[in-house]
Design a protein around this motif. Structure first.
Motif, mmCIF file in Angstrom:
data_model
loop_
_atom_site.group_PDB
_atom_site.id
_atom_site.type_symbol
_atom_site.label_atom_id
_atom_site.label_comp_id
_atom_site.label_asym_id
_atom_site.label_seq_id
_atom_site.Cartn_x
_atom_site.Cartn_y
_atom_site.Cartn_z
ATOM 1 N N ILE A 198 -28.701 -8.355 38.180
ATOM 2 C CA ILE A 198 -27.612 -8.944 38.965
ATOM 3 C C ILE A 198 -26.535 -9.480 38.028
ATOM 4 C CG2 ILE A 198 -27.018 -10.766 40.621
ATOM 5 C CD1 ILE A 198 -30.037 -10.645 41.480
ATOM 6 N N ILE A 199 -25.273 -9.253 38.354
ATOM 7 C CA ILE A 199 -24.164 -9.779 37.556
ATOM 8 C C ILE A 199 -24.000 -11.265 37.857
ATOM 9 C CG2 ILE A 199 -21.678 -9.711 37.139
ATOM 10 C CD1 ILE A 199 -21.716 -6.754 37.852
ATOM 11 N N PRO A 200 -24.211 -12.140 36.851
ATOM 12 C CA PRO A 200 -23.978 -13.577 37.080
ATOM 13 C C PRO A 200 -22.505 -13.916 36.847
ATOM 14 C CG PRO A 200 -25.051 -13.208 34.952
ATOM 15 C CD PRO A 200 -24.730 -11.860 35.518
ATOM 16 N N VAL A 201 -21.876 -14.521 37.843
ATOM 17 C CA VAL A 201 -20.494 -14.984 37.702
ATOM 18 C C VAL A 201 -20.534 -16.505 37.606
ATOM 19 C CG1 VAL A 201 -18.196 -15.091 38.721
ATOM 20 C CG2 VAL A 201 -19.591 -13.022 38.999
ATOM 21 N N LEU A 202 -20.312 -17.024 36.410
ATOM 22 C CA LEU A 202 -20.318 -18.471 36.207
ATOM 23 C C LEU A 202 -18.974 -19.074 36.596
ATOM 24 C CD1 LEU A 202 -22.091 -18.674 32.719
ATOM 25 C CD2 LEU A 202 -23.126 -18.809 34.996
ATOM 26 N N SER A 203 -18.954 -20.379 36.758
ATOM 27 C CA SER A 203 -17.702 -21.071 37.067
ATOM 28 C C SER A 203 -17.707 -22.450 36.433
ATOM 29 C CB SER A 203 -17.529 -21.209 38.583
ATOM 30 O OG SER A 203 -16.365 -21.975 38.887
#
Length: 383
Positions: free
Chosen positions: A278-283
């Motif tokens: 899964i592509i983790p999109v951090l913020s």
């Protein structure tokens, strides 16, 4: 009537026709806009750039280009003689935008960064130097293909991982509603439709009070949904098999964790997400400098930037984007993102310039659009 007089009248008539045509053409153009309040003009698309002027409400100006999102617009303003009076950048949310304007038809400026770190305190240099919207790395394309082909993740499914800010029903979930007012952000509609259905189901990995360590603790898993000994994160990924996870922890962690422990936990979350294909999109997270844990919040956000760089994963710099909003986009509790008074996506009245919740939705959708168009659609075309 003399011949000279006739020539003068003819010349006057011609000039009147040309002027009317010019005004009609300009008035018909969706690129001709006015501000509904006085706006500051900057040398670049951000408040750290030099302020060059102010333009009063109702004064016409022309859109030249936009930043990667559309939250900042490069405008020009001339007098009746064509002399350039203003040439700079303004916040798009302060403008009366034409109903026919779509930022998808406006040129994107890639030369400017989102901030000028030279005009920021040294402590904040990393946060100001990090783009608001990420460039998607080749590593994430490879990860997507692994997740899609081997783990059988669903390309059109996304999920969210985080505390109460992410569990909020007004974060991403409105994507699933038929009612929406995108305004000039109509170019994002295809991406909204692509992921919409997956946002209807609540995430067991986004919960009030959750932190970067409790999401890895089986004690916090929903016993009615998750398997014995399963963490909330593993449970969520098994149930939905998403292609993308939008991850944000910080406001709760900063109260209870050390910088070192936060770093360990966030890396464990990223490792786990990648292991699931899964592509983790951090913020990063917004924070008020007047709060007591300001220095700690900066350290935590810096760790997120380091982790994103180390793993080549996408990172949304919400912290930077929210600097120009009143109260940094936060509610009076200085923690939650300020709501905008709507239960559906509404970007047509400049809410992203005032509401942290609206801005966060916009940035998340714009990042999803980047992943969909540069990774998912590209991979599909090669099959």
């Amino acid at each position: 009537m003399t011949r000279v007089r006739l020539k003068q009248m003819a010349r006057f008539f011609l000039l009147a026709v040309l002027l009317a045509a010019r005004l009609t053409s300009a008035g018909d153009s969706p690129l001709l806009v006015t501000a509904y309040q006085q706006v500051n003009v900057f040398d670049g698309p951000g408040i750290t750039f030099r302020q060059s002027d102010r333009i009063n409400a109702g004064v016409p100006m022309t859109i030249i280009e936009r930043n990667s999102i559309g939250t900042w617009l490069h405008i020009q303003r001339s007098n009746d003689d064509g002399v350039l009076l203003d040439d700079g950048w303004v916040i798009s949310g302060y403008l009366n935008l034409d109903a026919d304007l779509d930022f998808g038809d406006v040129a994107v400026n890639t030369a400017f960064a989102d901030a000028d770190p030279l005009n920021a305190p040294a402590q904040l240099s990393e946060l100001y130097a990090t783009p608001v919207i990420p460039t998607i790395s080749d590593a994430m394309r490879d990860l997507y293909l692994h997740g899609h082909n081997d783990a059988r993740n669903y390309s059109y499914v996304i999920t969210k991982v985080g505390d109460s800010l992410s569990a909020d029903d007004l974060y991403l979930k409105p994507m699933s509603l038929d009612r929406r007012s995108l305004g000039a952000y109509g170019y994002l509609e295809d991406t909204i439709n692509y992921f919409a259905a997956s946002t209807q189901v609540d995430s067991v990995a986004a919960h009030i009070g959750m932190t970067s360590y409790t999401v890895l603790d089986p004690m916090w898993a929903d016993k009615n949904i998750c398997r014995r000994g399963e963490t909330p994160l593993d449970c969520e990924y098994r149930r939905k098999r998403p292609s993308i996870a939008l991850i944000m922890f910080g406001p709760n962690d900063v109260l209870h964790s050390s910088d070192a422990q936060y770093n360990v936990n966030m890396r464990a979350i990223v490792d786990n997400t990648i292991n699931h294909g899964i592509i983790p999109v951090l913020s990063t997270f917004s924070y008020d400098p007047g709060m007591g844990l300001w220095n700690q919040s900066v350290n935590f956000n810096d760790r997120l930037i380091e982790i994103a760089d180390d793993y080549q994963v996408p990172l949304i710099n919400l912290w930077l984007a929210a600097r120009s909003l009143p109260n940094y986009g936060l509610e009076n509790d200085q923690t939650h993102m300020k709501h905008w008074g709507y239960t559906y996506l509404n970007f047509e009245n400049g809410h992203d310039a005032y509401s942290g919740a609206a801005l966060r939705n916009l940035l998340a959708i714009r990042t999803l659009d980047e992943i969909r168009t540069t990774v998912i659609l590209d991979a599909a075309s090669e099959r």
